[in-house]
Design a protein around this motif. Structure first.
Motif, PDB file in Angstrom:
ATOM      1  N   ALA A  98       0.842  -1.206   0.000  1.00 38.49           N
ATOM      2  CA  ALA A  98       0.000   0.000   0.000  1.00 38.49           C
ATOM      3  C   ALA A  98       0.873   1.249   0.000  1.00 38.49           C
ATOM      4  N   TYR A  99       0.313   2.313  -0.546  1.00 34.06           N
ATOM      5  CA  TYR A  99       1.006   3.592  -0.444  1.00 34.06           C
ATOM      6  C   TYR A  99       0.994   4.013   1.014  1.00 34.06           C
ATOM      7  N   TYR A 100       2.073   4.614   1.414  1.00 39.45           N
ATOM      8  CA  TYR A 100       2.119   5.109   2.778  1.00 39.45           C
ATOM      9  C   TYR A 100       3.103   6.273   2.864  1.00 39.45           C
ATOM     10  N   ALA A 101       2.700   7.323   3.568  1.00 41.82           N
ATOM     11  CA  ALA A 101       3.623   8.427   3.876  1.00 41.82           C
ATOM     12  C   ALA A 101       3.064   9.153   5.089  1.00 41.82           C
ATOM     13  N   SER A 102       3.937   9.570   5.971  1.00 40.15           N
ATOM     14  CA  SER A 102       3.465  10.251   7.176  1.00 40.15           C
ATOM     15  C   SER A 102       2.994  11.668   6.839  1.00 40.15           C
ATOM     16  N   GLY A 103       2.196  12.227   7.734  1.00 40.54           N
ATOM     17  CA  GLY A 103       1.715  13.601   7.550  1.00 40.54           C
ATOM     18  C   GLY A 103       2.864  14.590   7.468  1.00 40.54           C
ATOM     19  N   ASP A 104       3.883  14.378   8.298  1.00 42.41           N
ATOM     20  CA  ASP A 104       5.057  15.266   8.294  1.00 42.41           C
ATOM     21  C   ASP A 104       5.746  15.248   6.936  1.00 42.41           C
ATOM     22  N   PHE A 105       5.880  14.037   6.411  1.00 40.44           N
ATOM     23  CA  PHE A 105       6.545  13.921   5.122  1.00 40.44           C
ATOM     24  C   PHE A 105       5.719  14.614   4.037  1.00 40.44           C
ATOM     25  N   LEU A 106       4.400  14.419   4.091  1.00 40.25           N
ATOM     26  CA  LEU A 106       3.541  15.053   3.082  1.00 40.25           C
ATOM     27  C   LEU A 106       3.637  16.572   3.169  1.00 40.25           C
ATOM     28  N   ASP A 107       3.751  17.086   4.396  1.00 38.25           N
ATOM     29  CA  ASP A 107       3.908  18.535   4.547  1.00 38.25           C
ATOM     30  C   ASP A 107       5.215  19.003   3.910  1.00 38.25           C
ATOM     31  N   ARG A 108       6.274  18.206   4.133  1.00 33.51           N
ATOM     32  CA  ARG A 108       7.566  18.577   3.533  1.00 33.51           C
ATOM     33  C   ARG A 108       7.506  18.476   2.016  1.00 33.51           C
ATOM     34  N   ALA A 109       6.792  17.459   1.544  1.00 32.74           N
ATOM     35  CA  ALA A 109       6.646  17.305   0.088  1.00 32.74           C
ATOM     36  C   ALA A 109       5.881  18.492  -0.493  1.00 32.74           C
TER      37      ALA A 109
ATOM     38  N   ILE B  98       5.371   5.369  -2.022  1.00 34.34           N
ATOM     39  CA  ILE B  98       4.604   6.356  -2.794  1.00 34.34           C
ATOM     40  C   ILE B  98       4.705   6.043  -4.282  1.00 34.34           C
ATOM     41  N   PRO B  99       3.815   6.645  -5.106  1.00 33.50           N
ATOM     42  CA  PRO B  99       3.916   6.400  -6.545  1.00 33.50           C
ATOM     43  C   PRO B  99       5.283   6.859  -7.059  1.00 33.50           C
ATOM     44  N   PHE B 100       5.825   6.115  -8.003  1.00 32.26           N
ATOM     45  CA  PHE B 100       7.140   6.477  -8.532  1.00 32.26           C
ATOM     46  C   PHE B 100       7.116   7.870  -9.164  1.00 32.26           C
ATOM     47  N   ALA B 101       5.941   8.267  -9.628  1.00 32.95           N
ATOM     48  CA  ALA B 101       5.815   9.584 -10.246  1.00 32.95           C
ATOM     49  C   ALA B 101       6.211  10.700  -9.278  1.00 32.95           C
ATOM     50  N   LEU B 102       6.125  10.423  -7.986  1.00 35.57           N
ATOM     51  CA  LEU B 102       6.482  11.443  -6.992  1.00 35.57           C
ATOM     52  C   LEU B 102       7.913  11.254  -6.478  1.00 35.57           C
ATOM     53  N   ALA B 103       8.671  10.374  -7.140  1.00 31.06           N
ATOM     54  CA  ALA B 103      10.004  10.029  -6.631  1.00 31.06           C
ATOM     55  C   ALA B 103      10.899  11.252  -6.483  1.00 31.06           C
ATOM     56  N   ASP B 104      10.948  12.028  -7.520  1.00 33.68           N
ATOM     57  CA  ASP B 104      11.802  13.205  -7.521  1.00 33.68           C
ATOM     58  C   ASP B 104      11.442  14.135  -6.367  1.00 33.68           C
ATOM     59  N   LEU B 105      10.140  14.322  -6.195  1.00 29.85           N
ATOM     60  CA  LEU B 105       9.643  15.198  -5.129  1.00 29.85           C
ATOM     61  C   LEU B 105       9.949  14.616  -3.751  1.00 29.85           C
ATOM     62  N   ALA B 106       9.763  13.309  -3.633  1.00 29.64           N
ATOM     63  CA  ALA B 106       9.983  12.647  -2.336  1.00 29.64           C
ATOM     64  C   ALA B 106      11.436  12.761  -1.906  1.00 29.64           C
ATOM     65  N   LEU B 107      12.344  12.561  -2.847  1.00 32.53           N
ATOM     66  CA  LEU B 107      13.761  12.651  -2.502  1.00 32.53           C
ATOM     67  C   LEU B 107      14.133  14.089  -2.162  1.00 32.53           C
ATOM     68  N   GLY B 108      13.488  15.014  -2.848  1.00 32.18           N
ATOM     69  CA  GLY B 108      13.730  16.425  -2.539  1.00 32.18           C
ATOM     70  C   GLY B 108      13.181  16.816  -1.182  1.00 32.18           C
ATOM     71  N   ALA B 109      12.181  16.072  -0.720  1.00 31.12           N
ATOM     72  CA  ALA B 109      11.520  16.417   0.546  1.00 31.12           C
ATOM     73  C   ALA B 109      12.106  15.647   1.728  1.00 31.12           C
ATOM     74  N   LEU B 110      13.182  14.905   1.494  1.00 35.16           N
ATOM     75  CA  LEU B 110      13.809  14.195   2.615  1.00 35.16           C
ATOM     76  C   LEU B 110      14.310  15.200   3.650  1.00 35.16           C
ATOM     77  N   ASP B 111      14.430  14.726   4.864  1.00 39.01           N
ATOM     78  CA  ASP B 111      14.946  15.560   5.935  1.00 39.01           C
ATOM     79  C   ASP B 111      16.331  16.098   5.564  1.00 39.01           C
ATOM     80  N   GLU B 112      16.620  17.313   5.984  1.00 39.83           N
ATOM     81  CA  GLU B 112      17.895  17.944   5.623  1.00 39.83           C
ATOM     82  C   GLU B 112      19.101  17.092   6.030  1.00 39.83           C
ATOM     83  N   GLU B 113      19.033  16.475   7.201  1.00 35.75           N
ATOM     84  CA  GLU B 113      20.162  15.660   7.672  1.00 35.75           C
ATOM     85  C   GLU B 113      20.388  14.467   6.736  1.00 35.75           C
ATOM     86  N   ASP B 114      19.275  13.858   6.308  1.00 37.24           N
ATOM     87  CA  ASP B 114      19.399  12.716   5.403  1.00 37.24           C
ATOM     88  C   ASP B 114      19.944  13.158   4.051  1.00 37.24           C
ATOM     89  N   LYS B 115      19.472  14.324   3.604  1.00 35.91           N
ATOM     90  CA  LYS B 115      19.973  14.826   2.326  1.00 35.91           C
ATOM     91  C   LYS B 115      21.475  15.122   2.428  1.00 35.91           C
TER      92      LYS B 115
END
Lengths: 239, 287
Positions: free
Chosen positions: A111-122, B230-247
């Motif tokens: 299933a798709y999953y992402a926390s609220g915090d992550f979605l806010d950052r996204a 998450i959908p692969f279509a959001l991959a670029d965005l997801a990696l960009g939205a990683l926590d600063e420390e992880d980035k």
């Protein structure tokens, strides 16, 4: 002989040493611990010895080449090696279990999953990119107004109006994230440009060059293009 | 002097007032001059002063078409002031009912109504949500989309889930990548399973229906400190939205988002494991 295996403190110590060694392997540590815990180290050497004897038996002893004939006896004679072999078998199984795929919680696997915090950052990251795009397109509209002031209308007024409407629509989606502290500068600028586009969106008729020149001086007075460039630079650097 | 020239500028260039009207009589010039001042003040975000001018315009020229147009700017002023959301809502609603309301300003008004209703709801006025929900079926897709997007942020998950059908439709049909990504994130927020079925119903590319997974584990921990599917279509965005420390850890290892995406798409290995100096492990892979 069997008793000797069961009571062999040397074999147990060997097994514990193997467990310690494998326990230090970071990638498989927890899996190995579980596997190690499931093994009865006291009896395993004798089990191995029994199986080796039963499978190969006397027939094996008769038929194998002379060089290999003595192998079961190596185990019989060296309980520590039997312990080591047992450890390696268990370690290999644990290694296989650990490395066959990433260890992830199974309930979220499909299933798709992402926390609220992550979605806010996204959302914030999306807003950063889209604000950059918004400012870039705003520059084009303003530069078009500038050029039209010099050379007459380049882009038809209706098209300019449509672009302004598109930008107004984009701005709506940006508002929520522009409210954050990190985007405060961008918000002030985007709000100012928004009001300009709100008016441009209503002007469907061609504007005289003189009026476009006045508009240009208005934008210049407020240094909107310079501000756009500065904010773009900040956003590009990930601020 | 500067102000005066700006008034003229806005009247002629930004005002959108027909030239014929500018050549009208004394009354036209007067209500127009007030209207110009209103616009200038709104442009400068001088909300109280602009409100005064609007009231003056409506009081002195109640039958002027510009009095009706001023309702939109009244809404802008009231929402800009803060704390007067209900009045602002009323002004916008009055504006969109006008026969000569301008389409671009109507669209703006609808968006502002949604924003104000959201603020009122989050402030404790539960009935305000009706203004958003009723727009989920709006004929104008700009309004419909925005209502669904905004509703996805509502803290009551049951209410937020009402946005799902419109968001699904956007995921299935919309071509604008920006709107598409926003709809995906919004749907991920309110109903991840509906996002998955929408992606599967209308896969845009071979990779759209695939899933990007990221796990980050602290040193010695089995349970991930961070995980997403998450959908692969959001991959670029997801990696960009990683926590600063992880980035920062990724950068230190010589990885940036583009390199990761390239390696994931080219590599036959299904998993990319990157170990940080502190013993943490970042795993990224695609299913």
């Amino acid at each position: 002989m069997r008793d000797a295996f069961e009571k062999s403190s040397a074999g147990q110590a060997e097994a514990e040493a193997v467990e310690r060694l494998l326990g230090e392997t970071e990638a498989v540590r927890s899996e190995i611990r579980r596997a190690a815990a499931s093994v009865d180290w006291e009896t395993l050497p004798s089990v191995i010895a029994d199986r080796a004897m039963a499978e190969r038996g006397g027939a094996l002893a008769r038929s194998v080449t002379p060089g290999l004939r003595g192998w079961p006896f190596v185990f019989l004679m060296k309980p520590a090696l039997a312990g080591l072999a047992a450890g390696l078998v268990v370690g290999a199984v644990a290694m296989y279990l650990a490395l066959r795929g990433p260890a992830v919680p199974q309930n979220r696997d499909d299933a798709y999953y992402a926390s609220g915090d992550f979605l806010d950052r996204a959302e914030l990251e999306l807003a950063r990119r889209n604000t950059l795009d918004y400012l870039e397109k705003s520059q084009y509209v303003l530069l078009d107004v500038f050029e039209s002031a010099d050379r007459g209308a380049i882009v038809p007024a209706a098209l300019r109006s449509e672009r302004a409407r598109d930008l107004l629509q984009k701005k709506k989606y940006l508002n929520a994230q522009l409210g954050t502290v990190r985007m405060a500068k961008a918000k002030a600028l985007c709000d100012q440009i928004e009001m300009l586009f709100l008016e441009l969106a209503q002007v469907d008729e061609e504007l005289p060059a003189a009026e476009l020149a006045k508009l240009r001086s208005y934008v210049e007075e407020r240094q909107l293009l310079l501000k756009i460039n500065l904010v773009r630079k900040e956003l590009e650097s990930g601020v | 002097m500067r102000k005066a020239s700006l008034v003229i500028l806005l009247a002629l260039v930004l005002g959108g007032v027909p030239a014929a009207a500018l050549r009208g009589g004394v009354q036209a010039a007067t209500d127009e001059s007030l209207f110009r001042e209103v616009k200038l003040l709104v442009f400068d975000k001088s909300w109280p002063a602009a409100l005064d001018k609007i009231d003056e315009l409506i009081e002195k020229f109640p039958s002027s078409p510009l009095a009706g147009q001023a309702l939109f700017y009244k809404g802008e002023c009231l929402s800009g002031l803060g704390g007067r959301e209900k009045e602002a809502l009323k002004a916008y609603k009055s504006y969109i009912r006008l026969e000569d309301a301008k389409p671009s300003l109507v669209e703006e008004s609808e968006g502002s109504i949604i924003d104000l209703a959201f603020d009122l709801y989050e402030g404790g006025n539960s009935s305000a949500l009706e203004d958003i929900e009723s727009r989920l079926g709006h004929a104008n897709k700009v309004v419909r989309y925005y209502a669904a997007y905004k509703l996805s942020f509502v803290s009551d998950k049951k209410e937020a889930a009402k946005a799902a059908p419109v968001l699904e439709r956007i995921v299935e049909t919309e071509k604008d990548p920006e709107l598409l990504d926003r709809a995906r994130i919004a749907l991920l927020r309110v109903s991840p399973e509906r996002l998955m079925s929408a992606e599967q119903r209308a896969p845009r590319t071979g990779t759209t229906a695939r899933m990007l997974r990221i796990r980050i584990r602290a040193a010695g921990e089995r349970e991930p400190a961070f995980e997403i599917n998450i959908p692969f279509a959001l991959a670029d965005l997801a990696l960009g939205a990683l926590d600063e420390e992880d980035k920062a850890a990724l950068r230190k290892k010589g990885y940036d988002i583009n390199r990761i995406l390239n390696e994931l798409s080219r590599s036959k290995e299904r998993i990319l494991r990157i170990a940080g100096d502190d013993g943490s492990v970042i795993e990224i892979w695609i299913d």
